[in-house]
Write an enzyme that holds these catalytic residues in place. Structure first.
Site, short mmCIF file in Angstrom:
data_model
loop_
_atom_site.label_atom_id
_atom_site.label_comp_id
_atom_site.label_asym_id
_atom_site.label_seq_id
_atom_site.Cartn_x
_atom_site.Cartn_y
_atom_site.Cartn_z
NE ARG A 45 44.99 2.45 -29.82
CZ ARG A 45 44.26 3.04 -28.90
NH1 ARG A 45 42.93 2.94 -28.92
NH2 ARG A 45 44.79 3.73 -27.91
N GLY A 46 45.60 -0.24 -27.51
CA GLY A 46 45.14 0.13 -26.17
C GLY A 46 45.31 -1.11 -25.29
CB ALA A 47 47.07 -1.59 -22.05
CG ASP A 236 50.41 1.03 -22.92
OD1 ASP A 236 50.15 2.24 -22.97
OD2 ASP A 236 49.93 0.19 -23.70
CG ASN A 246 49.95 6.24 -21.48
OD1 ASN A 246 49.31 5.23 -21.79
ND2 ASN A 246 49.51 7.45 -21.74
CE LYS A 247 51.00 5.27 -28.12
NZ LYS A 247 51.89 4.31 -28.86
#
Ligand code: MRU
Length: 345
Positions: A45-47, A236, A246-247
């Site tokens: 995970r993580g863009a 993101d 973002n998150k």
């Protein structure tokens, strides 16, 4: 730091981030469907990291398509289908489609069936190497914004584990420390997936960077106590007007930071900008399984039968963003005009 992705030439090994920090195990992806599944289930995970993983997913797809296609047209159709499938894994992070489209463009440009799979393998490696370099450049630019001694609040994990290494938000922290600054980090635990508690706290502790873990609802209090000098988060997708997805929880932090007169920085590579959309209103927000909210590690904590809402991201309007830190430099007070000038799009 443990590598997020390992390309073996025939398979893609991904550090299973759903098991960190307790278990350090790699899952082996032998085809692009495995890669899609790992992205969807957030093993990776993580863009930027999902962009890199999807690029390798396209290499696996190319080798597979090569065995069943009789012509270049059939091959490209097969690769297109794999691309759409990979992109469908997660809708919000633009890096995923950015990386997959780069691979597709390369395949179309080569046009010779036998030459495409090795050329795509080279390009995926290039995308991975580039990401590491870009993170280090973001780090350098961002470090200049920090005073010689600072406490940074961050959200989710925009670190080495979310990229090809070094990180974006945490890359700024690393670069500032390398430049001799005294930096410590407060990490939000980041419900419901706990990337802050499980991943950010883990990777900072591994690197001996002082980290204090808080629950998300403590952020206002720590800001009110004068503990936090700035907030730094990743992104993101960033719209042409500077709105930042973002998150989930990032928007709340930005509003709190404004209330407490604390700079709110976003660290993100150019590949996270989506100049095809004018504002954050156009960003598709992923909604995930309700069990991520209703359960903690498989244990139900909420009553059965209730309604649950689980948006994985939110959008911070650009007016709350003090600056966006990119590999090309720092864009202060981001808006449509300043982004157009700085990013030349
Ligand atoms: O759902 P996740 O863990 O993929 O969300 C990650 C984030 O929101 C990060 O901040 C973002 O992808 C940037 S990572 C450098």
């Amino acid at each position: 730091m443990l590598a997020t992705t390992k390309w073996t030439g025939k398979t893609l090994e991904l550090l299973d981030q759903t098991q960190l920090p307790l278990v350090k195990e790699y899952v082996v992806c032998t085809n692009y469907r495995d890669v899609q599944d790992a992205i969807r289930s957030m093993k990776v995970r993580g863009a930027p990291a999902i962009g890199v993983s999807a690029a390798y997913g396209m290499v696996l797809a190319a080798y597979e398509c090569e065995t069943c296609a009789d012509s270049i047209d059939m091959f490209l159709e097969c690769l297109d289908n794999a691309a759409s499938y990979l992109i469908s894994a997660r809708p919000t992070a633009v890096n995923l489609e950015w990386a997959v489209n780069r691979m597709l463009d390369k395949a179309r440009e080569i046009g010779d069936l036998a030459k495409i799979p090795p050329a795509l393998a080279e390009l995926a490696q290039e995308i991975e190497n580039e990401d590491l370099e870009v993170c280090m450049r973001i780090g350098k630019h961002g470090a200049e914004l920090l005073p010689s001694s600072a406490t940074v609040l961050t959200h989710c994990n925009a670190g080495s584990l979310a990229t090809a290494g070094y990180g974006t938000a945490l890359g700024v922290v690393r670069a500032a420390i390398e430049a001799g600054k005294e930096i410590e980090v407060y990490a939000d635990e980041t419900r419901p997936f706990l990337q802050g508690a499980r991943l950010t706290a883990f990777e900072l502790a591994e690197d001996n960077i002082p980290v204090t873990l808080i629950t998300d609802n403590m952020a206002a209090y720590v800001m009110s106590q004068g503990i936090i000098d700035c907030v730094i988060v990743g992104a993101d997708r960033i719209a042409a007007n500077g709105d930042v997805a973002n998150k989930i929880g990032t928007y709340g932090l930005a509003v709190l930071a404004r209330e407490h007169d604390i700079p709110f920085y976003v660290a993100a590579p150019r590949s996270t900008f989506d100049f095809g959309i004018q504002s954050g209103r156009e960003i598709v927000i992923e909604e995930r399984d309700e069990n991520e909210v209703a359960e903690i590690f498989g244990q139900r904590i909420a009553p059965e039968g209730i309604r649950i809402f689980n948006p994985a991201f939110d959008v911070t309007p650009h007016r709350y963003v003090t600056a966006i830190i990119t590999e090309q430099g720092v864009i202060h007070s981001p808006c449509a005009e300043s982004l157009r000038k700085s990013m030349a799009f």
